[in-house]
Scaffold this motif. Structure first.
Motif, PDB file in Angstrom:
ATOM      1  N   LEU A 130       0.819  -1.215   0.000  1.00 44.18           N
ATOM      2  CA  LEU A 130       0.000   0.000   0.000  1.00 44.18           C
ATOM      3  C   LEU A 130       0.857   1.271   0.000  1.00 44.18           C
ATOM      4  CD1 LEU A 130      -2.709  -1.171   2.550  1.00 44.18           C
ATOM      5  CD2 LEU A 130      -3.146  -0.589   0.161  1.00 44.18           C
ATOM      6  N   THR A 131       1.953   1.245   0.742  1.00 41.80           N
ATOM      7  CA  THR A 131       2.841   2.414   0.795  1.00 41.80           C
ATOM      8  C   THR A 131       3.482   2.672  -0.563  1.00 41.80           C
ATOM      9  OG1 THR A 131       3.250   1.969   3.135  1.00 41.80           O
ATOM     10  CG2 THR A 131       4.789   3.455   2.029  1.00 41.80           C
ATOM     11  N   THR A 132       3.922   1.593  -1.219  1.00 40.13           N
ATOM     12  CA  THR A 132       4.510   1.728  -2.567  1.00 40.13           C
ATOM     13  C   THR A 132       3.484   2.288  -3.542  1.00 40.13           C
ATOM     14  OG1 THR A 132       5.878  -0.211  -2.092  1.00 40.13           O
ATOM     15  CG2 THR A 132       5.772   0.494  -4.389  1.00 40.13           C
ATOM     16  N   ALA A 133       2.255   1.761  -3.487  1.00 44.61           N
ATOM     17  CA  ALA A 133       1.183   2.224  -4.384  1.00 44.61           C
ATOM     18  C   ALA A 133       0.896   3.702  -4.177  1.00 44.61           C
ATOM     19  CB  ALA A 133      -0.084   1.404  -4.159  1.00 44.61           C
ATOM     20  N   SER A 134       0.843   4.154  -2.916  1.00 42.34           N
ATOM     21  CA  SER A 134       0.527   5.559  -2.640  1.00 42.34           C
ATOM     22  C   SER A 134       1.592   6.483  -3.236  1.00 42.34           C
ATOM     23  CB  SER A 134       0.378   5.793  -1.138  1.00 42.34           C
ATOM     24  OG  SER A 134       1.599   5.592  -0.468  1.00 42.34           O
ATOM     25  N   ILE A 135       2.869   6.099  -3.132  1.00 46.51           N
ATOM     26  CA  ILE A 135       3.964   6.925  -3.667  1.00 46.51           C
ATOM     27  C   ILE A 135       3.915   6.970  -5.201  1.00 46.51           C
ATOM     28  CG2 ILE A 135       6.491   7.112  -3.892  1.00 46.51           C
ATOM     29  CD1 ILE A 135       6.567   5.773  -1.001  1.00 46.51           C
ATOM     30  N   LEU A 136       3.769   5.797  -5.833  1.00 48.63           N
ATOM     31  CA  LEU A 136       3.804   5.726  -7.304  1.00 48.63           C
ATOM     32  C   LEU A 136       2.600   6.423  -7.941  1.00 48.63           C
ATOM     33  CD1 LEU A 136       5.049   2.044  -7.877  1.00 48.63           C
ATOM     34  CD2 LEU A 136       6.389   4.149  -8.012  1.00 48.63           C
ATOM     35  N   LEU A 137       1.411   6.251  -7.350  1.00 47.91           N
ATOM     36  CA  LEU A 137       0.205   6.875  -7.926  1.00 47.91           C
ATOM     37  C   LEU A 137       0.213   8.391  -7.743  1.00 47.91           C
ATOM     38  CD1 LEU A 137      -2.388   4.162  -6.848  1.00 47.91           C
ATOM     39  CD2 LEU A 137      -1.681   4.660  -9.197  1.00 47.91           C
ATOM     40  N   PHE A 138       0.766   8.853  -6.615  1.00 52.52           N
ATOM     41  CA  PHE A 138       0.920  10.302  -6.410  1.00 52.52           C
ATOM     42  C   PHE A 138       1.847  10.893  -7.482  1.00 52.52           C
ATOM     43  CE2 PHE A 138       3.677  13.695  -4.785  1.00 52.52           C
ATOM     44  CZ  PHE A 138       2.733  14.694  -4.608  1.00 52.52           C
ATOM     45  N   ILE A 139       2.971  10.222  -7.732  1.00 51.21           N
ATOM     46  CA  ILE A 139       3.930  10.698  -8.748  1.00 51.21           C
ATOM     47  C   ILE A 139       3.258  10.749 -10.117  1.00 51.21           C
ATOM     48  CG2 ILE A 139       6.075  10.106  -9.999  1.00 51.21           C
ATOM     49  CD1 ILE A 139       7.085   8.933  -7.257  1.00 51.21           C
ATOM     50  N   ARG A 140       2.466   9.724 -10.446  1.00 50.96           N
ATOM     51  CA  ARG A 140       1.779   9.662 -11.752  1.00 50.96           C
ATOM     52  C   ARG A 140       0.784  10.811 -11.899  1.00 50.96           C
ATOM     53  NH1 ARG A 140       1.716   8.949 -17.042  1.00 50.96           N
ATOM     54  NH2 ARG A 140      -0.347   8.463 -17.841  1.00 50.96           N
TER      55      ARG A 140
END
Length: 458
Positions: A435-445
């Motif tokens: 979940l932490t990885t997803a939050s970082i990557l989707l924010f960047i996108r």
């Protein structure tokens, strides 16, 4: 930075999101009631509902994920007053979701033998199979409801699906009480009674929402007199393209939580029952974040229709800020009450199962500590996923969710979740990592895509 440009949107965002939250909580509350009532019967029964629902969660994630394609398309058509496109989207979405509901029911129904191959406790499997037969059939009305709900959300009429979900909940609670325990002359059916309650309440939910939208002035002109089998091929393609990728995004996330159920089953029935308690509690807070995600999808879809990308970005960040504040509140709640919340689910006066029940409570309380930490990550990833769906950007987010949950999250769960390592707590550390990885990557996108759109508009 002027914080008020974001907080000024809180009231309208909440007005849109709150009915969605309550409606989504309605879905989760059905399983919450099932779990509490079934938990009174014993840990094997609770583990059986957990195992049966693990198959359901995968199917539901595909159905719900696919149906989300309807909302941004309706929101865009609504903001540009394109009645013809709104009708085509509603009709095509309803047709596709009905077909998908039948396919998902068939898939779950015929996948039951897999339970024996998954090294799950035998007594749990034997209880889960008849329960799953009925609950699987409820997928058909559930996915049809999702199609009508996503249309209603896209029209910014978010309170009507909430009414339907609340009515369904009341019916489910009453039927559960009557059929699980055999009250007022009804047969005592155990967990099969819980399955009947779920099925009947979901059928009523569809009928109620469909009738409601048929007679509301704003939606009547779209939903009445549709020729169900006369389809618009271009709209069908658009929904399939958006919906299939949205379904995969939701599948990747739900499947890792389902994998947690199966990995817990390898540890025994008590860790599996504890996992179900923690999963049920954290899924309720997730529904609050999901409400904000739908609000992001609607409002971003509206601004996309108007091609106002600066406003779109400001609105999305205001929803993100509200989501983080709510997530911090839930994290604190889980942290403070991590020992007492699991006690709701078991009968501590049951002397025959007292040792099992205390073990379940002990494991579940530790899992809630991990759940407290991932509240913020979970909220961020789902809000930005909703905003990206509003932009109809689904391909890259699908890849990002796969990397987050299956390249990073699942290997951590698998490695740390063995008995030699941290057991159930290790499984949930994997969920936290994903979940932490997803939050970082989707924010960047989202950040890079909106900046690019603003630059191109100049």
């Amino acid at each position: 930075m002027n914080i008020s440009q974001y907080t000024s949107e809180f009231k309208y965002n909440w007005k849109l999101a709150a009915p969605v939250m309550l409606g989504m909580l309605g879905h989760t509350f059905v399983s919450f009631i099932d779990n509490i009532m079934v938990g009174q019967m014993g840990t094997a029964e609770l583990a059986a509902v957990s195992l049966g629902n693990s198959f359901m969660f995968i199917a539901m994630s595909i159905g719900i994920g696919f149906s989300t394609a309807i909302t941004p398309l309706i929101a865009e058509a609504d903001s540009s007053d394109n009645l013809k496109q709104a009708r085509a989207t509603y009709k095509s979405g309803l047709f596709l979701c009905t077909t998908l509901g039948i396919i998902l029911f068939s898939g779950v129904y015929f996948s039951k033998p897999l339970m024996y191959l998954m090294k799950q406790p035998k007594e749990v499997v034997e209880l889960a199979i008849p329960y799953l037969d009925l609950v699987a059939f409820s997928l058909i009305p559930l996915v049809i409801f999702q199609a009508i709900k996503q249309f209603s959300d896209g029209m910014s009429m978010t309170k009507y699906p909430m009414y339907a979900a609340l009515i369904a909940n009341v019916i489910n609670i009453v039927l559960n009480y009557l059929l699980i325990f055999g009250k007022f002359g009804f047969p005592e059916m155990g967990i099969i009674g819980a399955a009947y309650g779920t099925l009947i309440s979901r059928i009523i939910m569809v009928i109620y929402l469909w009738l409601l939208l048929r007679y509301k002035e704003r939606s009547a002109q779209i939903v009445r007199n549709i020729k169900f089998f006369v389809l618009d091929v271009l709209t069908i393609k658009k929904i399939v393209n958006l919906g299939s990728l949205s379904a995969m995004q939701m599948l990747f996330e739900v499947a890792i939580f389902t994998a947690a159920v199966w990995l817990s089953g390898l540890l025994g029935k008590n860790p599996q029952a504890a996992n179900q308690i923690a999963l049920n509690l954290s899924s309720m807070t997730f529904m609050v974040a999901t409400g904000l995600s739908v609000a992001a999808m609607i409002r971003v879809g509206n601004q996309k229709g108007l091609q106002n990308y600066k406003e779109l970005r400001r609105i999305a960040f205001s929803i993100f800020l509200l989501g983080v504040l709510l997530a911090m509140f839930f994290a604190l709640l889980f942290f403070v009450f991590h020992k007492s919340l699991p006690m709701i689910y078991v009968d501590l006066n049951d002397t025959a199962n007292y040792i099992d029940n205390m073990e379940v409570v002990s494991i579940a309380s530790k899992l809630l500590l991990a759940a407290a930490f991932f509240q913020i990550s979970d909220s961020i990833q789902v809000v930005f996923l909703g905003a990206l769906r509003g932009l109809q950007d689904v391909k890259i987010p699908t890849i990002l969710t796969f990397i987050s949950y299956w390249v990073i999250g699942f290997p951590v769960s698998y490695y740390l979740g063995s008995e030699e390592m941290y057991g159930s707590f290790g499984i949930w550390l994997g969920l936290l990592a994903g979940l932490t990885t997803a939050s970082i990557l989707l924010f960047i996108r989202f950040n890079s895509l909106t900046l690019k759109l603003i630059k191109e508009k100049k």
